[in-house]
Design a protein around this motif. Sequence first.
Motif, PDB file in Angstrom:
ATOM      1  N   ASP A 222      40.033  36.227  31.964  1.00 19.61           N
ATOM      2  CA  ASP A 222      39.724  35.495  33.202  1.00 19.61           C
ATOM      3  C   ASP A 222      40.663  35.852  34.348  1.00 19.61           C
ATOM      4  N   ASP A 223      41.961  35.974  34.053  1.00 20.40           N
ATOM      5  CA  ASP A 223      42.922  36.293  35.112  1.00 20.40           C
ATOM      6  C   ASP A 223      42.680  37.688  35.672  1.00 20.40           C
ATOM      7  N   VAL A 224      42.391  38.639  34.785  1.00 18.52           N
ATOM      8  CA  VAL A 224      42.111  40.014  35.228  1.00 18.52           C
ATOM      9  C   VAL A 224      40.826  40.057  36.044  1.00 18.52           C
ATOM     10  N   ARG A 225      39.805  39.348  35.552  1.00 18.93           N
ATOM     11  CA  ARG A 225      38.513  39.322  36.264  1.00 18.93           C
ATOM     12  C   ARG A 225      38.690  38.748  37.665  1.00 18.93           C
ATOM     13  N   LYS A 226      39.470  37.706  37.775  1.00 19.91           N
ATOM     14  CA  LYS A 226      39.661  37.053  39.083  1.00 19.91           C
ATOM     15  C   LYS A 226      40.470  37.927  40.018  1.00 19.91           C
ATOM     16  N   ALA A 227      41.534  38.542  39.503  1.00 25.67           N
ATOM     17  CA  ALA A 227      42.454  39.299  40.361  1.00 25.67           C
ATOM     18  C   ALA A 227      41.967  40.702  40.680  1.00 25.67           C
TER      19      ALA A 227
END
Length: 235
Positions: free
Chosen positions: A225-230
């Motif tokens: 999720d963090d990678v997808r968002k950033a």
Amino acid sequence: MLEIHDIHTYYGSIHALKGVSLEVLEGEIVTLIGSNGAGKSTTVSSITGTAPASSGSIIFNGQDITKMKSCNITRLGIGVSPEGREVFGGLSVQDNLQIGAFTRKNKKEIAASYEEVYDLFPRLKERRKQSAGTLSGGEQQMLAIGRALMSKPKLLLLDEPSMGLAPNLVEMIFELIVKINKTGVTILLIEQNANMALQIADRGYVLETGRVTLSDSAKALQTNDDVRKAYLGSA
């Protein structure tokens, strides 16, 4: 093949890399993703000796190259296609490729490498007598990669190969990276285009402000999720 242990690299008083550790196994495509200023290109410069690490170690095929000169690192089998391509605009395509083979002596083997590069990049063969400065951005990127391949590397460092290219050219460059990897060349891919990089990589590292904050398989990073968002443009 490549092991980086806790390297710290400075530009004057600027602490660019703050304990970076990563590894690249033989045969892999490993990607290093991150935003502008994260330290991706500094990592490449530390590996190649143009911005030596002040502490930590860089081991290539069992040999410590942390303080080695760049030309000797090339001779060991590390090739680099730099950020911004850095082709020699006043020289022909053929001459640019010849510069890439500066560490090699066997003329027959060098001639075979020309053909291998031209097989990969037929457009370069068509333009081999043309000045590199007159090529399109995509053609210059092909030339930068081809020049790196002329050193016959075991490990190829690709620094932002998609930068400034149209989407259709980006797709073509990434297809060629996979093709190069299938010839037996191990690849460390430094990319801002995380979406494309993670599609072709085996594993990935996320670099933020000079530190590795995450490492995992490429598939796992794509669903993080963090990678997808950033980096992937989705929440």
